[in-house]
Design an enzyme around this catalytic site. Structure first.
Site, short mmCIF file in Angstrom:
data_model
loop_
_atom_site.label_atom_id
_atom_site.label_comp_id
_atom_site.label_asym_id
_atom_site.label_seq_id
_atom_site.Cartn_x
_atom_site.Cartn_y
_atom_site.Cartn_z
N VAL A 1 -3.96 4.20 0.15
CA VAL A 1 -5.40 3.97 0.09
C VAL A 1 -5.87 4.20 -1.34
O VAL A 1 -5.51 5.20 -1.96
CB VAL A 1 -6.14 4.91 1.07
N CYS A 2 -6.66 3.29 -1.86
CA CYS A 2 -7.28 3.43 -3.17
C CYS A 2 -6.22 3.66 -4.26
O CYS A 2 -5.23 2.95 -4.33
CB CYS A 2 -8.32 4.54 -3.13
#
Length: 240
Positions: A30-31
């Site tokens: 994520v990210c």
């Protein structure tokens, strides 16, 4: 990025990620977690996403990774990477759909009050944020543009408003924002049109004129290019 850099320098952690990735059925980040996968070699030769503001840095540090700056998330084989933190929800719903089917994923999306598949890409959320970095140098110009969207906002006009030569203005603007002046104006016009589409009942033709597109077709092409959706579809999904 400070914590991500520290984690990327943790050799034991990077080794653990690489070892687990080789045996896992599926790997996801994520990210800026994509930086850890890249450091572990998991993204070598693969397409990947990360937060829009870090795409250039990810590509610079790990040239073997094919960084894509617009998708909400990217799947390349068994490796999934998402853009910002909230894009992790989109990725998680895609994982649920793959494992348990569309009906279950749709039920989860409804419970969370989110789209099962969000239209468009990172570009639709990043224009104002990406220009914030240049507020010290071009804040007054951006304010002027916002008040003159329906007018002629050609490069000569922008350079004159900024008090620079066209060549100097173009160079300094790209350095400050990462966008050419023409692309920045297009994105600001799309952003203004998005607000009017979702917050007003003005006809699409009127919105296209008010935001400086001149015609519905020109606005439609800009929406498809930047948001991967049409003005009418955007209004249907996001109008109050």
């Amino acid at each position: 990025m400070g914590r991500v850099d520290a984690a990327s320098a943790d050799l034991a952690l990077i080794k653990w990620i690489g070892e687990r990735a080789r045996t896992a059925r599926r790997v996801a980040s994520v990210c800026t977690g994509a930086f850890l996968l890249a450091a572990a070699g998991v993204l070598d030769g693969r397409r990947a996403a990360t937060h829009w503001s870090c795409c250039a840095e990810l590509a610079r540090r790990y040239p073997s990774v094919r960084v894509e700056s617009d998708p909400i998330f990217v799947r390349d084989g068994a490796v999934w990477t998402s853009a910002g933190v909230t894009a992790g929800i989109d990725l998680a719903l895609a994982l649920v759909e793959e494992d348990l089917g569309r009906d279950v994923a749709l039920a989860v999306a409804r419970y969370l009050v989110v789209f099962l598949k969000r239209p468009g890409g990172q570009a639709q959320f990043s224009t104002a944020l990406s220009l914030q970095a240049a507020e010290d140098r071009f804040g007054a110009l951006h304010a002027w543009i916002a008040g003159h969207l329906a007018d002629d906002i050609s490069l000569p006009v922008l350079a004159r408003e900024a008090g620079m030569s066209e060549r100097s203005f173009s160079r300094r603007y790209v350095e400050a924002t990462g966008l050419t002046p023409v692309h920045a104006v297009e994105r600001l016009r799309v952003e203004a049109a998005r607000r009017l589409l979702s917050e007003s009942r003005l006809p699409v033709k009127r919105i296209s004129q008010r935001c400086g597109f001149g015609s519905e077709e020109t606005m439609r092409r800009s929406f498809l290019r930047l948001l991967a959706t049409t003005p009418l579809d955007y209004r249907a999904r996001f109008s109050s």
